[in-house]
Every structure is written in C-alpha cells, then in structure tokens.
Design an enzyme around this catalytic site. Sequence first.
Site, short mmCIF file in Angstrom:
data_model
loop_
_atom_site.label_atom_id
_atom_site.label_comp_id
_atom_site.label_asym_id
_atom_site.label_seq_id
_atom_site.Cartn_x
_atom_site.Cartn_y
_atom_site.Cartn_z
N ASP A 16 -5.16 8.92 1.50
CA ASP A 16 -4.30 8.34 0.46
C ASP A 16 -3.09 9.25 0.25
OD1 ASP A 16 -4.88 6.14 -2.07
OD2 ASP A 16 -3.28 7.63 -2.32
N ILE A 17 -1.92 8.65 0.12
CA ILE A 17 -0.68 9.42 -0.01
C ILE A 17 -0.59 10.13 -1.37
CG2 ILE A 17 0.83 7.63 -1.03
CD1 ILE A 17 2.88 8.35 1.17
N ASN B 255 -10.32 -1.86 -6.01
CA ASN B 255 -9.59 -2.46 -7.12
C ASN B 255 -9.21 -3.89 -6.76
OD1 ASN B 255 -9.56 -0.10 -8.77
ND2 ASN B 255 -7.94 0.75 -7.47
N VAL C 267 -1.61 -2.27 -3.83
CA VAL C 267 -1.38 -2.72 -2.46
C VAL C 267 -2.30 -3.91 -2.20
CG1 VAL C 267 -1.47 -2.13 -0.01
CG2 VAL C 267 -0.71 -0.41 -1.69
N HIS D 241 -8.70 -2.89 0.50
CA HIS D 241 -9.00 -1.53 0.95
C HIS D 241 -10.05 -0.93 0.02
CE1 HIS D 241 -5.67 -1.42 -1.94
NE2 HIS D 241 -6.18 -0.27 -2.35
N HIS E 33 -11.41 2.74 -1.46
CA HIS E 33 -11.15 4.16 -1.67
C HIS E 33 -12.46 4.93 -1.47
CE1 HIS E 33 -7.23 3.57 -3.92
NE2 HIS E 33 -7.78 2.37 -4.08
#
Length: 115
Positions: free
Chosen positions: A31-32, A88, A97, A101, A103
């Site tokens: 993750d950025i 989420n 986003v 996805h 996490h």
Amino acid sequence: MNDQCVFCKIINKQIPSNMVHEDEHVIVFADIAPQAPTHLLIVPKVHIPDLNELTEEHAFVLGHISMVAKELAARLGLAETGWRLVINCGADAGQTVFHLHVHLLGGRPLAGQMA
Ligand code: AMP
Ligand code: ZN
C-alpha cells in the site's frame, strides 16, 4: 480492464508498484500509504468494483486470496504474532479505489481498531 482504474493499470504494469506476489488470479503489492508495518493489497486481476458487485463466478477468488494471504503472512513472519484482512465496501467503509481489494495488515498490535 477498466481504463480509469488505478489498480487495473498496476495489474497491466502501466504504473509501477512495489509488488510482492503475482499469479494467474491476483497481484499483491505494498500500500502506498501504509497503516501498519506490513500493509499489502491483494488485488484480483478481474475488475470487480466492490463486494456489492460480487457474483458466484467471482467467489472462488476470495478463497484464493485467503490462501495467498496465509502464505504471505507466514513468509513475512506474521503467522505467530497475528495479522488482519480488511475489505472496505462503499462510502461508509471509506473505500477509495473501486477495484475490489483486500488489505493485509500486521507487524503491530491491531486489537481495538480495525486498521
Ligand atoms: P480502500 O480505502 O479500501 O479503497 O483502499 C485503497 C488503498 O489503496 C488505500 O490504502 C491507498 O493508500 C491505496 N492506494 C491507492 N493508490 C495506490 C497505488 N498507486 N499504489 C499502492 N497503493 C495505492
Ligand atoms: Zn480495475
């Protein structure tokens, strides 16, 4: 592939990522904006906007993601200390986003908060 989607662009190597795993079904990258010492994103290669859009034909991907997460957690030394998966979905969950996805979070105590 969705031309406007940042994760589709990462999957297609149009923008860079710090990738730690790739296979037929998923890509995994850092993750950025990490919220824990380990914060990876496990992303199915098929563009599914969110869990609301999940269908039976996609359901196996979530099982595969769990297996990939387990193997990465072990590889990264998190199996003993613990780790968490988070998905989420939608505005109230803070999804930013809209390409499904998961996490993978770990490396510090996470109890008492969700991420
Ligand atoms: P969510 O809030 O569940 O939609 O999470 C989206 C996550 O994607 C956030 O934690 C962002 O920090 C992360 N993110 C957005 N763009 C990138 C990127 N180009 N590379 C890596 N992570 C990203
Ligand atoms: Zn996408």
